[in-house]
Design an enzyme around this catalytic site. Structure first.
Site, PDB file in Angstrom:
ATOM      1  N   ASP A  81       0.854  -1.187   0.000  1.00 44.83           N
ATOM      2  CA  ASP A  81       0.000   0.000   0.000  1.00 44.83           C
ATOM      3  C   ASP A  81       0.889   1.234   0.000  1.00 44.83           C
ATOM      4  OD1 ASP A  81      -2.202   1.582  -0.036  1.00 44.83           O
ATOM      5  OD2 ASP A  81      -2.936   1.052   1.959  1.00 44.83           O
TER       6      ASP A  81
ATOM      7  N   GLU B 276       2.020   7.006  -6.986  1.00 44.04           N
ATOM      8  CA  GLU B 276       1.479   5.847  -6.291  1.00 44.04           C
ATOM      9  C   GLU B 276       2.316   4.596  -6.563  1.00 44.04           C
ATOM     10  OE1 GLU B 276      -0.930   5.387  -4.205  1.00 44.04           O
ATOM     11  OE2 GLU B 276      -2.435   6.954  -4.425  1.00 44.04           O
TER      12      GLU B 276
ATOM     13  N   ASP C  48      -2.904  -2.604  -2.720  1.00 46.66           N
ATOM     14  CA  ASP C  48      -3.956  -1.625  -2.414  1.00 46.66           C
ATOM     15  C   ASP C  48      -3.484  -0.248  -2.870  1.00 46.66           C
ATOM     16  OD1 ASP C  48      -6.192  -0.445  -1.443  1.00 46.66           O
ATOM     17  OD2 ASP C  48      -5.986  -1.189   0.600  1.00 46.66           O
TER      18      ASP C  48
ATOM     19  N   HIS D 240      -0.759  -0.919   4.906  1.00 49.68           N
ATOM     20  CA  HIS D 240      -1.288   0.432   5.081  1.00 49.68           C
ATOM     21  C   HIS D 240      -0.808   1.036   6.394  1.00 49.68           C
ATOM     22  CE1 HIS D 240      -4.003   3.803   5.531  1.00 49.68           C
ATOM     23  NE2 HIS D 240      -4.347   3.309   6.707  1.00 49.68           N
TER      24      HIS D 240
END
Lengths: 412, 843
Positions: B617, B654, B686, B818
């Site tokens: 993530d 990202e 993710d 995350h």
């Protein structure tokens, strides 16, 4: 079958051949064009700031304000620009934006719909804006006997012969309480250093000197029961005072307070096509000051409470009413401390101390299960359930009975 | 007679503002807006290439500067409606079959054209050439044959009509004769990219023009049906988000119910309230306002507040083109707005504009009195009263939501103009939302101590009660090797903590009791750090009791314990130790401490062995322009031990660039733990937007494959992109009622897409509102596994996140990744010490 192609695209929307021909042959209509060339209203010698068109609108709005006109029509509204100014006047109830160019109106009509801030900043008086397509020469009873009809920079686009018909329609039939007309002042053109006979805009059929405009106005007032006052917009530079203002205008005021009853106009005839009509959001007047004050008290107490909770972890905050009274938003209501205490007591969320001097506000929910993830390492986990632990599931009896057909499991 | 010169300009109020519009948020050149600014070549030949271009950005963007953009985004951005094939090759099927079948509805309307009548695409030329795009568009209205049934972007014309005549004579308002020539370039069949695009444009027009909805970003809201919540100064506008796309079933109109939160307080009211509350603290005011978006009362524009200028007031003068004028006079003159508070500070908005190719920063002063606040502040978000009151309206249960969805169709049907528009293009919307079938996976048993099992509550998908058992698979040997650091004031709480720990820890099976307390003089961060550094007890974990949630203190403690002195740490707010909730909170904390020290809490039964599960993530570093990637890999068959690593990417990217290194390190670690390499690697990624899928596939997947290919025997690889923020909702039919689908529901038909291998999973249950499923998009499937397996694995992995005794929305590895990225991005801003890499210290 291929429809007949109408050579003149401006009337391509005509319903049938008759309408097409009649509109085409009508000199008044034919000369109605929205021009794409910029109108000359400034030069190296003269510059207006804000631009003259804004000053002109502002001046007409000023007249509308002074007269507190509630019902206003804007003829030749084109892109509905002037309507943008009118709709901000809080006393206006009805605006008719009229033009004859249906295509133009259709592409622009949505400009007058309420914007986000109109929804937030609700009006105290209702307002309807209707975009109508039609000619001033036709008669639409909705526009009869209005407070004001504006014709801004419109008359100079008419053939000179049609000016008379225009006045007859406006003053003779529509008979508004007031008419505001503006038009260029030809005297001023010397400052633009024009060629002889040059006009400010390619579609202008004429431009009037101050004298010619005055003659027109006087003509109107002798024929119809109106009086007029002249005004000017866009002062000339001090060394050229003699040429007068760049744009000239007149406010006509109807003398008779009541209209004769003989006229045909009594019968409702809505000949203009309504292309768009919209009501503006109005504030709910049934709400009392106490209602607003109560909400203000809850709001401010919550704000204080949540800040104290954030900073010191206070689960309950005690807020003195005297402190609340220092908030301008509460102070403006000019009520006693006791009244505030009374309002707070009546709410669901607030409690008042026994001495009546302070308000108690709870910053965390009562349910003990709530701050489940209250420790700070957990603060940004996205818990699967909704935030403050509404774990009260709808319990619909026994759980589902499973009857799995053999799937993946045997493959492992 | 109705002619007025256009000289007055199109929009007087806006023109007078002298304030430029701020660039739209995320000003990526996409959507229709972009095309306007680029005058396309007027007489370009109608080549195949032209025909392939669409109305939207493509027409402008494709020839403009495709090379300048970062790879990956280009193709997706280039054609929003063109759908890239990302489905792994050579797959027999992407559908599973296990589980109990269920009948459901989903929030999609079917969109069809009557009699499958195609649209036609024409290329348009003007003679003489017309540069002005607006003029070109206006002239099209003069072609009577089109009867306003057309969409025209300046070059390409779409219409449902097959024209017999292709040349038209029109006339501009300046009486210039223009010849318009049309060339039929293609028939647009139902379901093609162009069809989708035309349908989207039509639908947007209908929403905006005919349904009276207000467009805010990509969604549409109805201010006329606003709900007022006066005690919070909030209004809610109900609205919709919709998009038309091609799915495996057919072309569908996806519709989601949304609520826009509008605040009714002005920036001045808001500032006054802070002012009174903090007794005139300017820093507090600036803190709360900077970053906020305000909307002006007069021109409907929004501005980001970049600063508060306490030294300027509305009565001060500002230099304009026309000379000096005070703000008060300016607003009075231009907008007829009277500024009442003459002494309020002003807000500053900075925007970058290009003037003759040079970046110039412009500064705009805004008067708070005429600015409305927008969005919820963090304070508001943490206020349970506000969230509770909002939830009442925004959390709609399936029944309500279904009704609202049908309401959308009804209001189209009620508006004559809207229906007419749809009919004139032959578009039909199905009367009911789409049926879809799903399958419920069997509920999982939680694996606990000594291979025992604990059932998961089937309805809630939680196993809270597990803590009443001695359940822990393995305990970290904490015993008394832990220290509580707190201020002298909190020693009472610290003692409570120790007592409770000794009670609840051993009950769960965690070896913890005793522990020592270190008191510090103040609650400043330095004091905590000094105490941790100089503590002679050499604890295995340190617990810091802090008086409040202050971020800087938390950051400092974490920085120290993750970088300078690698040591698992637990921060706990003292107020949570009050007698009412001490038991439940301490239980959670003890479990968390156990997990942080490598203890294993629980697991699920996965028959397949020798698999490494990887979660990835990203999180944008709050302090800089970089973004951080969290990489977490499971190290044992039980999925209870994890290896972690972080990576850094430049500015807001990202994509993760060092995946090869991460993967290699993880494999090495796996080998040193287990003595062998995994047979299979299953990656859950993710934090990827739709537009980056291709880039992920081309870059990240390649890097991972490179790492795997270096092993003696390359493991099987499955790579799945996980998305939480999606539009799809499912409603379970239960008799005549609609309810949320049960946890474990899988949907892999109809609303999935042909060009993908994707499925939806509902792992969790919600008490209120409608559950949002999670979307799984399989980009790589080099394995002997079947779709059923990956579906079940995804569900199983949702059970084993140690901070939650229940299922979470994503596989645990994703949530760990995350948490790691969040901790590093929010607090550390640097790589944590590698000594901690095998612990779940970031929990």
């Amino acid at each position: 079958m291929i429809p007949v192609i109408r050579q003149d695209p401006r009337f391509a929307d005509a319903e049938d051949e008759d309408e097409y021909q009649s509109r085409r042959s009508n000199p008044l209509i034919r000369d109605n064009r929205t021009c794409r060339l910029k109108e000359v209203e400034s030069s190296d010698l003269v510059k207006f700031e804000p631009p003259l068109y804004i000053q002109r609108y502002a001046r007409v709005v000023e007249h509308c304000k002074t007269g507190q006109y509630r019902t206003i029509a804007d003829f030749g509204t084109a892109e509905l620009t002037f309507v943008q100014y009118l709709k901000n006047l809080d006393f206006v109830n009805q605006i008719f934006a009229v033009d004859i160019d249906r295509n133009l109106l259709n592409s622009q009509k949505h400009r007058c719909r309420p914007q986000m801030f109109d929804h937030l900043n609700k009006r105290s008086e209702p307002l309807n804006i209707s975009v109508l397509c039609g000619s001033v020469l036709e008669f639409d009873s909705r526009l009869h006997d209005l407070d004001c009809i504006c014709a801004i920079e419109l008359i100079e686009h008419l053939q000179k012969d049609d000016v008379e018909k225009f006045s007859a329609a406006l003053f003779g039939r529509y008979q508004p309480k007031n008419v505001i007309i503006t038009t260029p002042n030809k005297d001023f053109n010397v400052l633009f250093e024009f060629e002889p006979d040059q006009m400010r805009h390619w579609d202008h059929k004429f431009e009037w000197t101050r004298e010619e405009f005055r003659t027109f106005c006087e003509g109107v007032t002798t024929k119809y029961d109106y009086k007029f006052d002249l005004f000017g917009v866009g002062d000339p530079p001090s060394e050229h005072q003699t040429v007068g203002p760049c744009s000239q205008g007149a406010v006509f005021t109807r003398q008779a307070s009541k209209l004769g009853s003989s006229s045909l106009e009594k019968f409702p005839t809505e000949v203009y096509e309504t292309l768009y009509s919209v009501d503006y959001p109005v504030e709910d007047k049934s709400l009392t000051p106490d209602y607003h004050l109560t909400n203000e008290i809850i709001y401010q107490c919550n704000q204080i409470g949540i800040a104290e909770y954030q900073e010191q972890g206070d689960e309950i905050s005690v807020i003195s009413i005297a402190h609340l009274q220092t908030f301008p938003s509460i102070d403006q209501y000019r009520v006693s401390d006791a009244h505030i205490a009374e309002l707070a007591r009546a709410t669901e969320h607030l409690r008042v101390m026994e001495d009546g001097l302070s308000i108690l506000v709870q910053n965390v929910p009562d349910s003990p299960s709530a701050p489940y993830w209250g420790f700070s390492d957990e603060k940004n986990d996205s818990p699967p359930a909704p935030y403050w632990g509404f774990s009260d599931e709808e319990n619909d009896g026994a759980g589902p009975s499973y009857n799995y057909h053999v799937g993946a499991e045997e493959l492992w | 007679m109705a002619a007025r010169g256009r000289s007055r300009g199109r929009s007087a109020p806006a023109a007078a503002a002298g304030t430029p519009a701020p660039a739209p948020v995320g000003a990526a050149p996409r959507g229709r807006g972009r095309a306007r600014g680029v005058p396309a070549a007027a007489e370009a030949p109608p080549t195949q290439q032209l025909a392939a271009m669409n109305i939207g950005a493509q027409a402008a963007a494709a020839p403009a500067a495709p090379a300048a953009r970062p790879s990956g985004g280009v193709r997706e951005r280039g054609s929003r409606y063109a759908q890239i094939v990302l489905r792994p090759e050579n797959l027999e099927t992407t559908q599973g079959s296990g589980g109990r079948p269920m009948d459901m509805l989903t929030n999609y309307f079917q969109l069809t054209i009557k009699d499958a009548q195609p649209f036609y695409q024409y290329h348009v030329t003007f003679l003489p050439a017309m540069d002005n795009l607006k003029l070109r568009k206006a002239l099209m209205y003069q072609i009577p044959e089109l009867t306003n049934r057309h969409i025209f972007d300046g070059n390409l014309l779409y219409t449902p009509l097959k024209l017999q005549k292709l040349e038209f004579d029109v006339r501009t308002r300046r009486d210039e004769d223009v010849k318009i020539g049309l060339v039929l370039t293609q028939e647009v069949a139902q379901g093609s990219d162009q069809f989708i695009q035309v349908a989207n444009i039509l639908m947007n027009e209908i929403a905006n023009r005919h349904m009276g909805l207000e467009r805010i970003k990509r969604d549409y809201f109805n201010p006329n049906k606003s709900i007022t919540i006066p005690q919070h100064k909030i209004e809610l506008y109900p609205g919709y988000e919709f998009s038309i796309r091609r799915y495996s079933h057919s072309v569908l109109l996806g519709l989601d119910i949304k609520h826009k939160i509008i605040r009714t307080d002005t920036a001045l009211e808001f500032m006054n309230s802070i002012m009174q509350r903090t007794r005139g603290n300017q820093t507090e005011i600036a803190k709360e306002l900077v970053g906020a978006i305000v909307m002006t009362k007069y021109n409907n524009k929004t501005y980001r507040v970049d600063d508060v200028d306490f030294n300027t007031k509305p009565s001060d003068e500002v230099e304009l083109k026309s000379g000096r004028i005070s703000y008060i006079d300016y607003y009075q003159k231009n907008y007829d707005i009277t500024i009442r508070d003459r002494n309020q500070p002003l807000l500053i908005h900075r925007s970058k504009t290009k003037i003759q190719g040079n970046q110039v920063e412009r500064q705009i002063h805004l008067v708070p009195e005429v600015c409305y606040m927008t969005g919820l502040t963090d304070n508001m978000r943490s206020d349970y009263r506000i969230m509770q009151d909002l939830a009442q309206y925004t959390r709609q249960d399936p029944e309500k939501r279904h009704k609202a969805l049908l309401g959308f169709r009804e209001s189209i049907m009620e508006s004559g103009a809207a229906t007419e528009k749809l009919n004139s293009w032959g578009l039909e919307m199905s009367p009911e939302i789409l049926d879809v079938s799903g399958r419920q996976q069997p509920p999982e048993n939680i694996v606990i101590k000594n291979g025992g099992t604990f059932p998961c509550d089937a309805r809630k998908e939680s196993f809270d009660n597990i803590t009443r058992k001695n359940f822990v698979i393995s305990s970290a040997e904490i015993n008394d090797c832990f220290t509580v650091v707190c201020t002298a004031k909190d020693t009472g709480a610290a003692n409570t903590f120790l007592e409770t720990v000794a009670k609840v820890g051993p009950a769960c099976g965690i070896n913890i009791r005793g522990g020592n307390i270190v008191t510090i003089r103040s609650d400043r961060a330095e004091d905590y750090i000094t105490a941790i550094r100089t503590n002679e007890a050499a604890p295995k974990i340190v617990v810091c009791l802090v008086p409040n949630n202050k971020k800087d203190r938390y950051d400092a403690i974490k920085k120290h314990c993750c970088i300078d002195q690698p040591l698992p740490s637990q921060v706990l707010v003292t107020k949570n130790l009050n007698p009412k909730k001490a038991m439940s909170v301490v239980t959670k904390v003890v479990m968390q401490m156990n997990a942080k020290l490598g203890g294993e809490l629980w697991s699920v039964h996965i028959p397949m062995k020798k698999v490494m599960y990887v979660g990835i993530d990203t999180y944008h570093d709050s302090g800089s322009q970089r973004s951080v990637g969290g990489f977490v890999a499971s190290m044992n068959d039980l999925c209870t031990r994890y290896f972690s690593k972080t990576t850094w990417q430049p500015s807001k990217q990202e994509l993760i660039s060092q995946l090869e290194v991460c993967m290699t390190d993880a494999l090495k670690q796996y080998h040193s733990t287990n003595g062998l390499y995994p047979d299979r690697v299953i990656v859950f990624r993710d934090g990827v937007g739709d537009g980056q899928l291709l880039a992920v596939k081309e870059q990240e997947l390649r890097d991972i494959k490179t790492a795997l290919s270096r092993l003696p025997k390359s493991p099987e690889l499955v790579f799945v992109v996980v998305t939480k923020r999606i539009q799809q909702r499912f409603f379970l039919k239960q008799g005549s009622r609609l309810t949320n689908p049960p946890p474990g529901t899988i949907v892999d038909t109809k609303v999935t897409r042909d060009e993908l291998f994707d499925f939806f999973l509902v792992p969790q249950s919600v008490g209120q509102g409608t559950v949002t499923p999670t979307h799984y998009n399989v980009l790589e499937f080099q394995t002997t596994l079947k779709p059923d397996h990956i579906q079940r694995i995804a569900y199983k992995l949702c059970h084993i996140y140690f901070n939650w005794t229940g299922t979470i929305r994503v596989p645990a590895v994703c949530q760990y990744a995350h948490k790691l990225a969040f901790l590093v991005g929010q607090s550390l801003h640097r790589d944590p010490s590698p000594q901690l890499a095998n612990l779940l210290y970031y929990l």
